[in-house]
Enzyme design. Structure first.
Site, short mmCIF file in Angstrom:
data_model
loop_
_atom_site.label_atom_id
_atom_site.label_comp_id
_atom_site.label_asym_id
_atom_site.label_seq_id
_atom_site.Cartn_x
_atom_site.Cartn_y
_atom_site.Cartn_z
CB SER A 129 -0.98 -0.03 1.20
OG SER A 129 -1.99 0.80 0.97
CG ASP A 154 -4.57 -2.04 1.38
OD1 ASP A 154 -3.54 -2.62 2.13
OD2 ASP A 154 -4.56 -0.70 1.56
#
Length: 260
Positions: A38, A150
């Site tokens: 991320s 994610d």
């Protein structure tokens, strides 16, 4: 000595990674391998491309970068990443892992299989976007027929790709859980719940690090405090300078977690 650097997710708190890297460079460290999830994948990609930490802060703090997330108006997510993609193309024009000066691995979550995927070759930008796509907030990313979100859901501190490749591994973790919370604030409750879940998988990853760097002062910032990037950067930098010395980064060190 081969030194690996793992960078966690954490939204705006990821600015701290850049301060950490600057401080580590001033200790004379260079990295053989970098991995990121991320926000860590964004910081890692820019750094591995050759940008210096101060340059990356300026790029990510620019108005164009901050405006790069646009409404998606879809049922799969509230926001899309098309503007973000265009900004990444501007600063990472080669768009490939192979063009990076330092090898990089990016973690994303395969939402169908429920497993983590590690990317280290091919197109770079789609993998950064996949790794950064918070479920329900951002649209998932489809790559080669698989759907990704994610990477922090399963592996927020991706140390695994560095194990066996590096003799010394440093983990930069920017997700401390703030003790104060407004239980009437739904957004705070949701974010805190996500942080708690993420910290579970990060705990396992930390055991594979020789040193873990986690500035506690980051707990007062939220995922979307992007306007406070320079302040967050300084916290990461000052934490390393205040709590470590060059001698700490030696091969014979045991795990040192600055949470303690």
């Amino acid at each position: 000595m081969k030194i690996g650097l793992a960078l966690s997710g954490g939204g705006a708190r990821g600015f701290a990674h850049l301060g950490v890297i600057k401080a580590l460079e001033e200790f004379g460290l260079t990295f053989t391998e970098v991995s990121g999830t991320s926000a860590g994948s964004i910081a890692g990609a820019f750094y591995c491309h050759g940008y210096k930490p101060d340059e990356i802060v300026e790029i990510v703090s620019s108005a164009g970068f901050l405006r790069s997330v646009r409404p998606a108006w879809s049922w799969t997510g509230l926001l899309n990443m098309e503007g973000f993609r265009l900004v990444l193309q501007k600063y990472l024009p080669e768009n490939s892992f192979e063009s990076l000066k330092i090898p990089l691995t990016i973690a994303a979550t395969n939402i169908l299989s429920g497993r983590v995927a590690y990317f280290d070759s091919g197109e770079l930008i789609p993998r950064i976007i996949a790794s950064s796509s918070i479920p329900a907030l951002f649209n998932p990313v489809i790559l080669d027929g698989h759907v990704y979100v994610d990477g922090g859901i399963i592996d927020n501190l991706p140390v695994r790709p560095l194990v066996g490749k590096c003799e010394f591994i440093i983990g930069s973790h920017c997700n401390p859980v703030e003790q104060r919370i407004d239980f009437k604030n739904v957004k705070e409750v949701m974010e805190r719940s996500l942080l708690i879940a993420i910290n579970v998988n990060s705990g396992i990853s930390k055991t594979h690090c020789n040193i873990v760097i986690e500035p506690k002062d980051l707990g007062k910032f939220t995922t979307f405090d992007l306007a406070k990037g320079k302040e967050i950067f300084d916290i990461g930098y000052n934490h390393v300078k205040s709590n470590f010395k060059q001698l700490d980064f030696q091969l014979n060190q045991q795990v040192r977690d600055t949470n303690i």
